[in-house]
Write an enzyme that holds these catalytic residues in place. Structure first.
Site, PDB file in Angstrom:
ATOM      1  N   ASP A  72       0.614   3.414   4.269  1.00 61.32           N
ATOM      2  CA  ASP A  72      -0.468   4.133   3.595  1.00 61.32           C
ATOM      3  C   ASP A  72      -1.508   4.652   4.580  1.00 61.32           C
ATOM      4  O   ASP A  72      -1.906   5.807   4.524  1.00 61.32           O
ATOM      5  CB  ASP A  72      -1.131   3.239   2.523  1.00 61.32           C
ATOM      6  CG  ASP A  72      -1.521   1.850   3.046  1.00 61.32           C
ATOM      7  OD1 ASP A  72      -1.305   1.575   4.242  1.00 61.32           O
ATOM      8  OD2 ASP A  72      -2.044   1.060   2.246  1.00 61.32           O
ATOM      9  N   ARG A 125      -5.036   0.585  -7.032  1.00 57.70           N
ATOM     10  CA  ARG A 125      -3.872   1.243  -6.425  1.00 57.70           C
ATOM     11  C   ARG A 125      -3.378   2.415  -7.262  1.00 57.70           C
ATOM     12  O   ARG A 125      -2.797   3.360  -6.743  1.00 57.70           O
ATOM     13  CB  ARG A 125      -2.720   0.245  -6.265  1.00 57.70           C
ATOM     14  CG  ARG A 125      -2.989  -0.880  -5.268  1.00 57.70           C
ATOM     15  CD  ARG A 125      -1.688  -1.602  -4.946  1.00 57.70           C
ATOM     16  NE  ARG A 125      -1.891  -2.895  -4.305  1.00 57.70           N
ATOM     17  CZ  ARG A 125      -2.083  -3.062  -3.001  1.00 57.70           C
ATOM     18  NH1 ARG A 125      -2.109  -2.026  -2.192  1.00 57.70           N
ATOM     19  NH2 ARG A 125      -2.247  -4.282  -2.499  1.00 57.70           N
ATOM     20  N   PHE A 129     -13.944   2.584   4.125  1.00 57.42           N
ATOM     21  CA  PHE A 129     -12.974   1.850   3.324  1.00 57.42           C
ATOM     22  C   PHE A 129     -12.618   2.673   2.087  1.00 57.42           C
ATOM     23  O   PHE A 129     -13.481   3.029   1.293  1.00 57.42           O
ATOM     24  CB  PHE A 129     -13.534   0.491   2.906  1.00 57.42           C
ATOM     25  CG  PHE A 129     -12.540  -0.352   2.171  1.00 57.42           C
ATOM     26  CD1 PHE A 129     -11.501  -0.977   2.854  1.00 57.42           C
ATOM     27  CD2 PHE A 129     -12.622  -0.500   0.793  1.00 57.42           C
ATOM     28  CE1 PHE A 129     -10.562  -1.745   2.170  1.00 57.42           C
ATOM     29  CE2 PHE A 129     -11.689  -1.270   0.104  1.00 57.42           C
ATOM     30  CZ  PHE A 129     -10.654  -1.885   0.797  1.00 57.42           C
ATOM     31  N   VAL A 130     -11.338   2.991   1.941  1.00 58.81           N
ATOM     32  CA  VAL A 130     -10.891   3.823   0.820  1.00 58.81           C
ATOM     33  C   VAL A 130      -9.875   3.077  -0.045  1.00 58.81           C
ATOM     34  O   VAL A 130      -9.210   2.152   0.420  1.00 58.81           O
ATOM     35  CB  VAL A 130     -10.257   5.153   1.312  1.00 58.81           C
ATOM     36  CG1 VAL A 130     -11.300   6.044   1.958  1.00 58.81           C
ATOM     37  CG2 VAL A 130      -9.101   4.883   2.280  1.00 58.81           C
ATOM     38  N   LYS A 152      -7.431   6.791  10.026  1.00 58.45           N
ATOM     39  CA  LYS A 152      -8.882   6.722  10.196  1.00 58.45           C
ATOM     40  C   LYS A 152      -9.275   7.221  11.567  1.00 58.45           C
ATOM     41  O   LYS A 152      -8.540   7.048  12.533  1.00 58.45           O
ATOM     42  CB  LYS A 152      -9.352   5.283  10.015  1.00 58.45           C
ATOM     43  CG  LYS A 152      -9.391   4.863   8.576  1.00 58.45           C
ATOM     44  CD  LYS A 152     -10.164   3.582   8.414  1.00 58.45           C
ATOM     45  CE  LYS A 152     -10.170   3.174   6.964  1.00 58.45           C
ATOM     46  NZ  LYS A 152     -10.708   1.812   6.789  1.00 58.45           N
ATOM     47  N   ASP A 166      -5.189   2.271  10.793  1.00 55.92           N
ATOM     48  CA  ASP A 166      -6.572   1.924  11.124  1.00 55.92           C
ATOM     49  C   ASP A 166      -6.615   1.319  12.534  1.00 55.92           C
ATOM     50  O   ASP A 166      -6.778   2.039  13.515  1.00 55.92           O
ATOM     51  CB  ASP A 166      -7.109   0.968  10.061  1.00 55.92           C
ATOM     52  CG  ASP A 166      -8.559   0.569  10.289  1.00 55.92           C
ATOM     53  OD1 ASP A 166      -9.180   1.092  11.215  1.00 55.92           O
ATOM     54  OD2 ASP A 166      -9.074  -0.278   9.528  1.00 55.92           O
ATOM     55  N   ASP A 195      -5.653  -0.534  -2.025  1.00 56.11           N
ATOM     56  CA  ASP A 195      -6.312  -1.438  -2.957  1.00 56.11           C
ATOM     57  C   ASP A 195      -7.633  -1.983  -2.444  1.00 56.11           C
ATOM     58  O   ASP A 195      -7.934  -1.936  -1.254  1.00 56.11           O
ATOM     59  CB  ASP A 195      -5.409  -2.651  -3.196  1.00 56.11           C
ATOM     60  CG  ASP A 195      -5.390  -3.587  -1.981  1.00 56.11           C
ATOM     61  OD1 ASP A 195      -5.059  -3.100  -0.888  1.00 56.11           O
ATOM     62  OD2 ASP A 195      -5.732  -4.781  -2.123  1.00 56.11           O
ATOM     63  N   GLY A 230       0.773  -1.242   0.000  1.00 56.00           N
ATOM     64  CA  GLY A 230       0.000   0.000   0.000  1.00 56.00           C
ATOM     65  C   GLY A 230       0.802   1.288   0.000  1.00 56.00           C
ATOM     66  O   GLY A 230       0.366   2.301  -0.547  1.00 56.00           O
TER      67      GLY A 230
END
Ligand code: 5GP
Ligand code: MG
Length: 193
Positions: A111, A176, A163-164, A142, A114, A170, A55
């Site tokens: 990336d 991506r 969820f991004v 987040k 969370d 991805d 990521g």
């Protein structure tokens, strides 16, 4: 002109962070990281950046090219959202190519933060190599209780708990290469919600 994107654009629900916002924030983060490092006792050795694959590959490549300083690059492969899952399955270390970290200032680049389990795993592992310091930089954080409780030195953007994908992130290894950070339409995400 014909525009073929293999349907990526029509899968997008909402743009959360634009490419222009990312570009300017990456420059700011790079400046801040370089300035912070210049305040440390000079060792002339620069830093080791550890990109958390997959990521962080796009964020990290932009970030490091905005940092005019001596650096080595290492890689760690960590999987937490295998395949089509949209909730963490617990972080697992897959590949380790860090180089010798003894006495070095290390910056982990990921990336998104969370649950914090990835950073927890990675920082713990890197600290076993006796580095001079370990800091972390994430593009996104987040707004979750667990993310707020996780120590991280540099954060690009705080985003809602959604969820991004895009800019390295991805869904089932797709999306991506989107240049913005976006949410996907519900129909696209099997088993969401
Ligand atoms: P944590 O270990 O902090 O729960 O999550 C960090 C990792 O989970 C990230 O490196 C990323 O791979 C994945 N992740 C967490 N949230 C998202 C998200 O919204 N979208 C995508 N694509 N991956 C995410
Ligand atoms: Mg990841």
């Amino acid at each position: 002109m014909m525009h073929r994107t293999g349907q990526m654009d029509s899968d997008i629900a909402r743009v959360v962070i634009t490419r222009a916002q990312i570009e300017s924030r990456v420059r700011e983060l790079a400046e801040q990281i370089v300035a912070d490092h210049e305040r440390l006792p000079a060792d002339g050795e620069g830093i080791t950046i550890i990109a958390v694959l997959t990521g962080a590959m796009i964020f990290c490549s932009d970030l490091m090219r905005a940092m005019p300083m001596r650096m080595k690059i290492g890689l760690l492969g960590v999987s937490s959202y295998p395949g089509t899952s949209v909730r963490t399955q617990g972080a697992r270390l897959l590949t380790e190519r860090t180089g010798d970290l003894r006495g070095r200032h290390v910056l982990v680049v990921d990336d998104i933060l969370d649950s914090g389990s990835t950073l927890h795993l990675v920082k713990g592992m890197l600290n076993e190599h006796s580095p001079a310091s370990v800091k972390a930089c994430v593009l996104l954080r987040k707004q979750t209780e667990q993310a707020r409780r996780t120590a991280v030195e540099y954060v690009g953007f705080d985003i809602p708990d959604e969820f991004v994908v895009g800019y390295g992130l991805d869904y089932d290894d797709y999306y991506r290469n989107l240049r913005d950070v976006v949410t996907l339409r519900r129909e696209v995400i099997a088993g969401l919600g």
